[in-house]
Design a protein around this motif. Structure first.
Motif, short mmCIF file in Angstrom:
data_model
loop_
_atom_site.label_atom_id
_atom_site.label_comp_id
_atom_site.label_asym_id
_atom_site.label_seq_id
_atom_site.Cartn_x
_atom_site.Cartn_y
_atom_site.Cartn_z
N GLY A 213 17.99 43.21 30.44
CA GLY A 213 18.84 44.38 30.68
C GLY A 213 19.02 44.67 32.15
N LYS A 214 19.12 45.94 32.49
CA LYS A 214 19.38 46.36 33.86
C LYS A 214 18.24 45.99 34.81
N SER A 215 16.99 46.07 34.33
CA SER A 215 15.86 45.74 35.21
C SER A 215 15.90 44.27 35.63
N LEU A 216 16.43 43.40 34.76
CA LEU A 216 16.56 41.98 35.10
C LEU A 216 17.38 41.81 36.37
N GLN A 217 18.48 42.55 36.47
CA GLN A 217 19.36 42.43 37.62
C GLN A 217 18.64 42.81 38.93
N TYR A 218 17.73 43.76 38.84
CA TYR A 218 17.01 44.21 40.04
C TYR A 218 15.83 43.30 40.39
N TRP A 219 15.27 42.61 39.39
CA TRP A 219 14.16 41.72 39.66
C TRP A 219 14.62 40.34 40.15
N ILE A 220 15.87 39.97 39.87
CA ILE A 220 16.37 38.65 40.27
C ILE A 220 16.21 38.41 41.78
N PRO A 221 16.64 39.34 42.66
CA PRO A 221 16.46 39.06 44.10
C PRO A 221 15.00 39.00 44.52
N VAL A 222 14.12 39.72 43.82
CA VAL A 222 12.69 39.65 44.13
C VAL A 222 12.16 38.25 43.87
N TYR A 223 12.46 37.72 42.69
CA TYR A 223 12.00 36.36 42.37
C TYR A 223 12.79 35.31 43.13
N GLY A 224 13.99 35.68 43.57
CA GLY A 224 14.75 34.78 44.43
C GLY A 224 14.05 34.55 45.75
N VAL A 225 13.42 35.60 46.28
CA VAL A 225 12.64 35.50 47.51
C VAL A 225 11.33 34.77 47.25
N SER A 227 10.51 32.68 44.99
CA SER A 227 10.67 31.26 44.62
C SER A 227 11.33 30.44 45.73
N GLY A 228 11.74 31.11 46.80
CA GLY A 228 12.36 30.41 47.92
C GLY A 228 13.82 30.08 47.71
N VAL A 229 14.43 30.62 46.66
CA VAL A 229 15.86 30.34 46.39
C VAL A 229 16.74 31.14 47.34
N LEU A 230 16.48 32.43 47.47
CA LEU A 230 17.27 33.27 48.36
C LEU A 230 16.53 33.37 49.70
N ASN A 231 16.54 32.27 50.42
CA ASN A 231 15.69 32.14 51.60
C ASN A 231 16.45 32.10 52.92
N ILE A 232 17.75 32.31 52.90
CA ILE A 232 18.52 32.27 54.15
C ILE A 232 18.70 33.70 54.65
N LYS A 233 18.11 33.97 55.80
CA LYS A 233 18.06 35.34 56.32
C LYS A 233 19.11 35.54 57.41
N ARG A 234 19.44 36.80 57.64
CA ARG A 234 20.32 37.16 58.76
C ARG A 234 19.84 38.46 59.38
N GLU A 235 20.19 38.65 60.62
CA GLU A 235 19.82 39.89 61.30
C GLU A 235 20.73 41.02 60.82
N LEU A 236 20.16 42.18 60.68
CA LEU A 236 20.92 43.35 60.27
C LEU A 236 21.50 44.05 61.49
N THR A 237 22.61 44.72 61.30
CA THR A 237 23.16 45.54 62.38
C THR A 237 22.31 46.80 62.50
N SER A 238 22.46 47.51 63.60
CA SER A 238 21.68 48.74 63.80
C SER A 238 22.01 49.77 62.72
N GLN A 239 23.30 49.80 62.28
CA GLN A 239 23.69 50.72 61.22
C GLN A 239 23.03 50.35 59.89
#
Length: 310
Positions: A213-225, A227-239
């Motif tokens: 359900g809805k919790s699955l959608q929120y846990w996907i990026p957590v396990y993406g990190v 598991s090393g799948v969502l591993n490409i980082k970028r710098e954030l703007t000050s805003q």
């Protein structure tokens, strides 16, 4: 299957690919005389029954935008209720998919002149989905890119664009955009239309942890990190950093309320902590700041903490 019958069945598949379930259904009824026990024919007939019903239901909706939502929701329903069988009868399901989205594409291209930017971006997104389902990834990418230009930052658009890149073999771009999409608004991403192996494997991995359900959608990026799948980082703007800190503070305050929706709040907060640590790392901030966030993660979810520091 006799040659003549086999040729007629191929004719059914052609009618389905052409987007004509009414004529396909007539041919199926004729074939049932000699193929009464055929599971393939029964599957094709069930798809036709639903598709014909979908076309008739659409006549009840005068608002074209509402009709477009119903159209895609009907496809999701069909896909869900043929989940196991569609793998067995791939040629039939593929033919239905080709015809269904060819018809849907005709509907959506008539709506591209919307005045409201959000509605226009949504129609361009849906048009992109149709092209993607038809295997035309170039047009899909073009329409999804335009949708993002019209109304930047919609997570549903970014996720579809990421899916297109990944389907074309560009997993690097796919990872970047999937990470952005799940950071922007995980709850607004429709997982049912995502087809690339990159995201499907991540979805299944997250499901295997017991989420749905809805919790699955929120846990996907957590396990993406993790598991090393969502591993490409970028710098954030000050805003973005200011907004991230503000959101984290608001969620931390909300978490103190015993009646809070922890199933959503915990993974959402964890994902924000990951982004904040990435910012500290890329900006070469004092390591003590990262350790401070790690302590918060440990308190919030010790299992995620252990998996992260491995």
């Amino acid at each position: 299957m006799e040659f003549q019958t086999e040729e007629k069945f191929k004719g059914v598949l052609n009618l389905l690919r052409e987007g004509n379930p009414f004529e396909a259904q007539k041919e199926i009824q004729n074939l049932f005389v000699s193929m009464i026990d055929s599971k393939e024919l029964s599957f094709a007939n069930r798809c036709c029954n639903f598709w014909v019903g979908s076309i008739k239901r659409l006549r009840d909706f005068e608002d074209p935008i509402e009709r477009s939502d119903v159209l895609l929701n009907d496809w999701k329903y069909l896909q869900t209720h043929t989940e196991e069988e569609k793998e067995i009868y791939k040629s039939i399901f593929f033919s239905v998919q080709q015809g269904f989205f060819s018809n849907a594409l005709e509907n959506f291209t008539k709506l591209l002149d919307q005045k409201d930017d959000y509605q226009k971006a949504e129609i361009y997104k849906k048009t992109g989905i149709c092209y993607k389902k038809l295997g035309d990834f170039q047009n899909a990418t073009n329409f999804l890119t335009e949708a993002n230009n019209i109304y930047p930052g919609l997570s549903s658009v970014l996720a579809e664009l990421a899916d297109c890149y990944s389907l074309c073999g560009d997993d690097k771009a796919g990872k970047v955009l999937f990470r952005e999409a799940f950071f922007a608004d995980p709850g607004n991403i429709d997982l049912d239309f995502l087809d690339s192996e990159l995201i499907k494997c991540l979805i299944e991995k997250t499901k295997s942890k017991g989420y749905s359900g809805k919790s699955l959608q929120y846990w996907i990026p957590v396990y993406g990190v993790l598991s090393g799948v969502l591993n490409i980082k970028r710098e954030l703007t000050s805003q973005e950093v200011a907004r991230l800190r503000k959101d984290i503070y608001a969620m931390e305050m909300e978490f103190k309320d015993p009646s809070c929706n922890s199933e959503i709040l915990i993974p959402h907060l964890l994902n924000c902590y990951f982004w904040l640590m990435d910012h500290y790392d890329l900006a070469r901030e004092n390591p003590a700041k990262i350790n401070e966030v790690l302590l918060k993660i440990k308190i919030l979810d010790s299992s995620v903490y252990e998996a992260y520091i491995k």
